[in-house]
Write a protein that holds these residues in place. Structure first.
Motif, short mmCIF file in Angstrom:
data_model
loop_
_atom_site.label_atom_id
_atom_site.label_comp_id
_atom_site.label_asym_id
_atom_site.label_seq_id
_atom_site.Cartn_x
_atom_site.Cartn_y
_atom_site.Cartn_z
N UNK A 109 50.02 29.80 33.83
CA UNK A 109 49.13 28.64 33.61
C UNK A 109 47.67 29.09 33.50
N UNK A 110 46.87 28.31 32.79
CA UNK A 110 45.48 28.68 32.51
C UNK A 110 44.63 28.93 33.76
N UNK A 111 44.64 28.05 34.78
CA UNK A 111 43.80 28.32 35.97
C UNK A 111 44.15 29.64 36.65
N UNK A 112 45.42 29.95 36.66
CA UNK A 112 45.86 31.19 37.28
C UNK A 112 45.40 32.39 36.47
N UNK A 113 45.43 32.26 35.15
CA UNK A 113 44.96 33.35 34.28
C UNK A 113 43.46 33.58 34.46
N UNK A 114 42.69 32.51 34.61
CA UNK A 114 41.24 32.64 34.82
C UNK A 114 40.95 33.37 36.12
N UNK A 115 41.67 33.00 37.17
CA UNK A 115 41.47 33.65 38.47
C UNK A 115 41.85 35.13 38.38
N UNK A 116 42.92 35.43 37.70
CA UNK A 116 43.34 36.82 37.52
C UNK A 116 42.30 37.61 36.72
N UNK A 117 41.73 36.97 35.72
CA UNK A 117 40.70 37.64 34.91
C UNK A 117 39.48 37.97 35.76
N UNK A 118 39.09 37.05 36.65
CA UNK A 118 37.95 37.33 37.53
C UNK A 118 38.27 38.49 38.47
N UNK A 119 39.49 38.52 38.99
CA UNK A 119 39.90 39.60 39.89
C UNK A 119 39.92 40.94 39.16
#
Length: 149
Positions: A109-119
């Motif tokens: 899902x998009x929110x999870x991908x964004x968080x992973x990208x920040x990490x």
């Protein structure tokens, strides 16, 4: 009876009187400023924060230098077979990570991908520290396997 005239040398001149008044006034001004500085909590906190930040940066630089030196020493001591195996394993890990990344982009899902990208960006920003830690763990693992074998 006549009075002896006052000694003109013993009476302070207007310049000496100004100097006698100015010196305590200057000292009092410095004392008041020192007290004002002590009561300015915000400025003192900012100064302390700046000092601590400088100390942290210096400590980080020292630790990075030590880690780089230790990594270099360990790398120099490793046999070529271990280095070759590590390079091969690193290639396999990169290939699997790329495959997992493609799968992740398709299904997460998009929110999870964004968080992973920040990490991931955070990991890239601190790559040296992570690589040194990984090298240390690898060396310990190799050393432990050699003792068993």
């Amino acid at each position: 009876m006549t009075h002896a005239p006052a000694d003109p040398q013993s009476a302070p001149s207007p310049e000496q009187l100004r100097e006698q008044v100015e010196r305590p006034r200057h000292d009092l001004g410095q004392t008041v400023q020192a007290l004002a500085d002590k009561t300015d909590v915000k400025t003192r906190a900012q100064q302390k924060t700046g000092e601590l930040k400088e100390q942290a940066i210096a400590k980080t630089d020292t630790l990075k230098a030590r880690a780089a030196k230790a990594t270099s020493q360990i790398h120099d001591k490793l046999p070529d077979s271990v280095k070759d195996q590590a390079a091969q394993t690193a290639g396999q890990v990169r290939a699997r990570a790329a495959h997992a990344g493609r799968m992740w982009e398709e299904k997460a899902p998009e929110p999870l991908r964004q968080k992973a990208a920040r990490s991931a960006q955070l990991a890239r920003d601190h790559r040296t520290v992570l690589l040194v830690a990984a090298a240390g763990v690898t060396v310990l693992w190799v050393a432990g396997r050699r003792k068993k074998g």
